[in-house]
Design a protein around this motif. Structure first.
Motif, PDB file in Angstrom:
ATOM      1  N   LYS A  46       0.825  -1.214   0.000  1.00 16.84           N
ATOM      2  CA  LYS A  46       0.000   0.000   0.000  1.00 16.84           C
ATOM      3  C   LYS A  46       0.858   1.262   0.000  1.00 16.84           C
ATOM      4  CE  LYS A  46      -4.199  -1.892   2.117  1.00 16.84           C
ATOM      5  NZ  LYS A  46      -5.106  -1.849   3.301  1.00 16.84           N
ATOM      6  N   ILE A  47       1.976   1.222   0.721  1.00 17.51           N
ATOM      7  CA  ILE A  47       2.889   2.375   0.722  1.00 17.51           C
ATOM      8  C   ILE A  47       3.521   2.541  -0.652  1.00 17.51           C
ATOM      9  CG2 ILE A  47       5.091   3.226   1.624  1.00 17.51           C
ATOM     10  CD1 ILE A  47       4.284   1.967   4.335  1.00 17.51           C
ATOM     11  N   LEU A  48       3.998   1.439  -1.229  1.00 12.98           N
ATOM     12  CA  LEU A  48       4.679   1.508  -2.523  1.00 12.98           C
ATOM     13  C   LEU A  48       3.743   1.958  -3.637  1.00 12.98           C
ATOM     14  CD1 LEU A  48       6.755  -1.802  -2.355  1.00 12.98           C
ATOM     15  CD2 LEU A  48       7.579   0.523  -1.950  1.00 12.98           C
ATOM     16  N   SER A  49       2.465   1.597  -3.521  1.00  8.56           N
ATOM     17  CA  SER A  49       1.497   1.958  -4.558  1.00  8.56           C
ATOM     18  C   SER A  49       0.753   3.256  -4.247  1.00  8.56           C
ATOM     19  CB  SER A  49       0.504   0.819  -4.770  1.00  8.56           C
ATOM     20  OG  SER A  49      -0.183   0.507  -3.570  1.00  8.56           O
ATOM     21  N   ASN A  50       1.216   3.968  -3.218  1.00  4.77           N
ATOM     22  CA  ASN A  50       0.721   5.312  -2.932  1.00  4.77           C
ATOM     23  C   ASN A  50      -0.694   5.323  -2.341  1.00  4.77           C
ATOM     24  OD1 ASN A  50       1.325   8.077  -2.850  1.00  4.77           O
ATOM     25  ND2 ASN A  50       0.313   8.476  -4.799  1.00  4.77           N
ATOM     26  N   LEU A  51      -1.117   4.199  -1.758  1.00  2.00           N
ATOM     27  CA  LEU A  51      -2.429   4.170  -1.101  1.00  2.00           C
ATOM     28  C   LEU A  51      -2.363   4.744   0.308  1.00  2.00           C
ATOM     29  CD1 LEU A  51      -3.914   0.705  -2.149  1.00  2.00           C
ATOM     30  CD2 LEU A  51      -4.490   2.970  -3.047  1.00  2.00           C
ATOM     31  N   ILE A  52      -1.245   4.518   0.986  1.00  3.82           N
ATOM     32  CA  ILE A  52      -1.033   5.102   2.310  1.00  3.82           C
ATOM     33  C   ILE A  52       0.381   5.669   2.364  1.00  3.82           C
ATOM     34  CG2 ILE A  52      -2.682   3.586   3.487  1.00  3.82           C
ATOM     35  CD1 ILE A  52      -0.316   1.975   4.554  1.00  3.82           C
ATOM     36  N   ALA A  53       0.620   6.567   3.300  1.00  2.84           N
ATOM     37  CA  ALA A  53       1.935   7.202   3.430  1.00  2.84           C
ATOM     38  C   ALA A  53       2.759   6.485   4.494  1.00  2.84           C
ATOM     39  CB  ALA A  53       1.774   8.666   3.803  1.00  2.84           C
ATOM     40  N   PRO A  54       4.066   6.429   4.313  1.00  4.19           N
ATOM     41  CA  PRO A  54       4.923   5.879   5.366  1.00  4.19           C
ATOM     42  C   PRO A  54       5.021   6.861   6.532  1.00  4.19           C
ATOM     43  CG  PRO A  54       6.285   6.777   3.610  1.00  4.19           C
ATOM     44  CD  PRO A  54       4.844   6.883   3.145  1.00  4.19           C
ATOM     45  N   THR A  55       5.355   6.351   7.688  1.00  2.00           N
ATOM     46  CA  THR A  55       5.627   7.217   8.829  1.00  2.00           C
ATOM     47  C   THR A  55       6.914   8.000   8.601  1.00  2.00           C
ATOM     48  OG1 THR A  55       4.555   5.608  10.287  1.00  2.00           O
ATOM     49  CG2 THR A  55       5.967   7.262  11.327  1.00  2.00           C
ATOM     50  N   ARG A  56       7.877   7.320   8.000  1.00  4.24           N
ATOM     51  CA  ARG A  56       9.140   7.958   7.657  1.00  4.24           C
ATOM     52  C   ARG A  56       9.700   7.286   6.406  1.00  4.24           C
ATOM     53  NH1 ARG A  56      11.536   7.301  12.191  1.00  4.24           N
ATOM     54  NH2 ARG A  56      13.115   5.727  11.670  1.00  4.24           N
ATOM     55  N   GLY A  57      10.529   8.007   5.682  1.00  7.50           N
ATOM     56  CA  GLY A  57      11.107   7.473   4.453  1.00  7.50           C
ATOM     57  C   GLY A  57      10.311   7.927   3.233  1.00  7.50           C
ATOM     58  N   ARG A  58      10.722   7.439   2.067  1.00  5.88           N
ATOM     59  CA  ARG A  58      10.036   7.851   0.855  1.00  5.88           C
ATOM     60  C   ARG A  58      10.106   6.779  -0.225  1.00  5.88           C
ATOM     61  NH1 ARG A  58      13.736  12.188  -2.482  1.00  5.88           N
ATOM     62  NH2 ARG A  58      15.735  11.105  -2.296  1.00  5.88           N
ATOM     63  N   VAL A  59       9.140   6.857  -1.131  1.00  5.84           N
ATOM     64  CA  VAL A  59       9.078   6.000  -2.312  1.00  5.84           C
ATOM     65  C   VAL A  59       9.304   6.884  -3.522  1.00  5.84           C
ATOM     66  CG1 VAL A  59       7.646   4.450  -3.693  1.00  5.84           C
ATOM     67  CG2 VAL A  59       7.462   4.426  -1.194  1.00  5.84           C
ATOM     68  N   ILE A  60      10.191   6.457  -4.411  1.00  2.56           N
ATOM     69  CA  ILE A  60      10.541   7.240  -5.593  1.00  2.56           C
ATOM     70  C   ILE A  60      10.249   6.424  -6.841  1.00  2.56           C
ATOM     71  CG2 ILE A  60      12.392   8.433  -6.829  1.00  2.56           C
ATOM     72  CD1 ILE A  60      13.873   8.534  -4.080  1.00  2.56           C
ATOM     73  N   TYR A  61       9.537   7.038  -7.769  1.00  3.42           N
ATOM     74  CA  TYR A  61       9.358   6.473  -9.110  1.00  3.42           C
ATOM     75  C   TYR A  61      10.187   7.316 -10.061  1.00  3.42           C
ATOM     76  CZ  TYR A  61       5.121   3.869  -7.718  1.00  3.42           C
ATOM     77  OH  TYR A  61       4.239   3.010  -7.152  1.00  3.42           O
ATOM     78  N   GLN A  62      11.003   6.658 -10.863  1.00  5.48           N
ATOM     79  CA  GLN A  62      11.821   7.392 -11.826  1.00  5.48           C
ATOM     80  C   GLN A  62      11.685   6.783 -13.210  1.00  5.48           C
ATOM     81  OE1 GLN A  62      15.881   7.321 -10.423  1.00  5.48           O
ATOM     82  NE2 GLN A  62      15.602   9.112  -9.115  1.00  5.48           N
ATOM     83  N   ASN A  63      11.613   7.644 -14.210  1.00  2.00           N
ATOM     84  CA  ASN A  63      11.747   7.192 -15.599  1.00  2.00           C
ATOM     85  C   ASN A  63      12.864   7.986 -16.243  1.00  2.00           C
ATOM     86  OD1 ASN A  63      10.621   9.701 -16.140  1.00  2.00           O
ATOM     87  ND2 ASN A  63       8.620   8.888 -16.726  1.00  2.00           N
ATOM     88  N   GLU A  64      12.957   7.925 -17.558  1.00  2.00           N
ATOM     89  CA  GLU A  64      14.074   8.589 -18.239  1.00  2.00           C
ATOM     90  C   GLU A  64      14.046  10.105 -18.075  1.00  2.00           C
ATOM     91  OE1 GLU A  64      10.603   8.236 -20.979  1.00  2.00           O
ATOM     92  OE2 GLU A  64      11.708   6.864 -19.663  1.00  2.00           O
ATOM     93  N   LYS A  65      12.907  10.664 -17.669  1.00  2.00           N
ATOM     94  CA  LYS A  65      12.794  12.112 -17.488  1.00  2.00           C
ATOM     95  C   LYS A  65      13.082  12.542 -16.053  1.00  2.00           C
ATOM     96  CE  LYS A  65       9.355  12.599 -21.182  1.00  2.00           C
ATOM     97  NZ  LYS A  65       7.988  13.032 -21.529  1.00  2.00           N
ATOM     98  N   GLY A  66      13.299  11.575 -15.163  1.00  3.56           N
ATOM     99  CA  GLY A  66      13.567  11.898 -13.766  1.00  3.56           C
ATOM    100  C   GLY A  66      12.469  11.385 -12.853  1.00  3.56           C
ATOM    101  N   SER A  67      12.382  11.947 -11.652  1.00  3.33           N
ATOM    102  CA  SER A  67      11.401  11.503 -10.666  1.00  3.33           C
ATOM    103  C   SER A  67       9.985  11.899 -11.086  1.00  3.33           C
ATOM    104  CB  SER A  67      11.711  12.107  -9.294  1.00  3.33           C
ATOM    105  OG  SER A  67      12.937  11.616  -8.810  1.00  3.33           O
ATOM    106  N   ILE A  68       9.044  11.006 -10.813  1.00  3.36           N
ATOM    107  CA  ILE A  68       7.651  11.219 -11.186  1.00  3.36           C
ATOM    108  C   ILE A  68       6.908  11.788  -9.980  1.00  3.36           C
ATOM    109  CG2 ILE A  68       5.512  10.043 -11.860  1.00  3.36           C
ATOM    110  CD1 ILE A  68       7.419   7.935 -13.214  1.00  3.36           C
ATOM    111  N   PRO A  69       6.167  12.886 -10.139  1.00  2.00           N
ATOM    112  CA  PRO A  69       5.428  13.464  -9.015  1.00  2.00           C
ATOM    113  C   PRO A  69       4.456  12.457  -8.405  1.00  2.00           C
ATOM    114  CG  PRO A  69       5.451  14.972 -10.877  1.00  2.00           C
ATOM    115  CD  PRO A  69       6.001  13.675 -11.377  1.00  2.00           C
ATOM    116  N   ARG A  70       4.257  12.568  -7.113  1.00  5.27           N
ATOM    117  CA  ARG A  70       3.412  11.636  -6.376  1.00  5.27           C
ATOM    118  C   ARG A  70       2.005  11.540  -6.966  1.00  5.27           C
ATOM    119  NH1 ARG A  70       3.557   9.498  -1.097  1.00  5.27           N
ATOM    120  NH2 ARG A  70       1.509   9.162  -0.157  1.00  5.27           N
TER     121      ARG A  70
END
Length: 204
Positions: A46-70
């Motif tokens: 759920k955290i990785l798929s953006n359904l819930i937020a982590p208490t601490r830390g972050r999940v990053i999606y990147q493609n060839e253009k850079g990081s993808i907005p949440r």
């Protein structure tokens, strides 16, 4: 495409569920999250798929253009899990058209027809979802998740409610996904470990 987890921590109240989860998965590979019941597998998905937020830390999606907005992550994600619900009063077709339009799938009629046949649901498009068996509803969830050919596919308990034919079909799909995209599977079934390029065990 990359999926990166950095120092993911999750607490519910005073209960620590996940502690310092770190990994990186690239297109053409897979991650299997394993652990006992209640260990935090679903929470991590759920955290990785953006359904819930982590208490601490972050999940990053990147493609060839850079990081993808949440708020754009949904365009790249497909998700199947027991906690996701379909609209029971609508037909399968109505559910699928709704999700296809939401995902901005251009040629959705052909895509729906292809996936319904592949998942063994051809001819049942106009039936209301409430008339589907639990196994049929699970197959329909796969159709929904695959409509937009997601770069990252999250599957929580891939065998849930499926007969052997359904399991075989799903395994073919998951094997195809990991060839050139990203596959993330959460499971406590040892058979599913053969899908893994890397494994994370959560819990004690």
């Amino acid at each position: 495409m990359k999926l990166i987890a950095e120092q993911i921590v999750k607490r519910f109240g005073t209960h620590l569920i996940l502690r310092n989860i770190n990994f990186e998965v690239r297109s053409g590979s897979s991650l299997v999250i394993t652990g006992a019941n209640g260990s935090g597998k679903t929470t991590l998905v759920k955290i990785l798929s953006n359904l819930i937020a982590p208490t601490r830390g972050r999940v990053i999606y990147q493609n060839e253009k850079g990081s993808i907005p949440r708020d754009h992550m949904y365009r790249f994600i497909g998700l199947v899990g027991p906690y996701l619900q379909l609209y029971q009063e609508l037909t399968a077709q109505e559910n699928l058209v709704f999700f296809a339009r939401m995902r901005e799938v251009s040629d959705y009629k052909n895509r729906i027809a292809f996936l319904m046949e592949r998942l063994g649901l051809k001819g049942r498009e106009k039936d209301p979802v409430k008339a589907y068996s639990s196994g049929m509803q699970q197959r329909l969830k796969y159709v929904c998740a695959l409509l937009h050919e997601p770069e990252i596919l999250f599957i929580d308990e891939p065998r849930s409610n499926l007969d052997q034919q359904g399991v075989d079909t799903v395994y073919e799909i998951l094997s195809e996904q990991k060839k050139d995209k990203i596959l993330v599977v959460a499971t406590n079934d040892s058979e599913d470990l053969r899908l893994a390029d890397q494994i994370i065990k959560v819990g004690n």
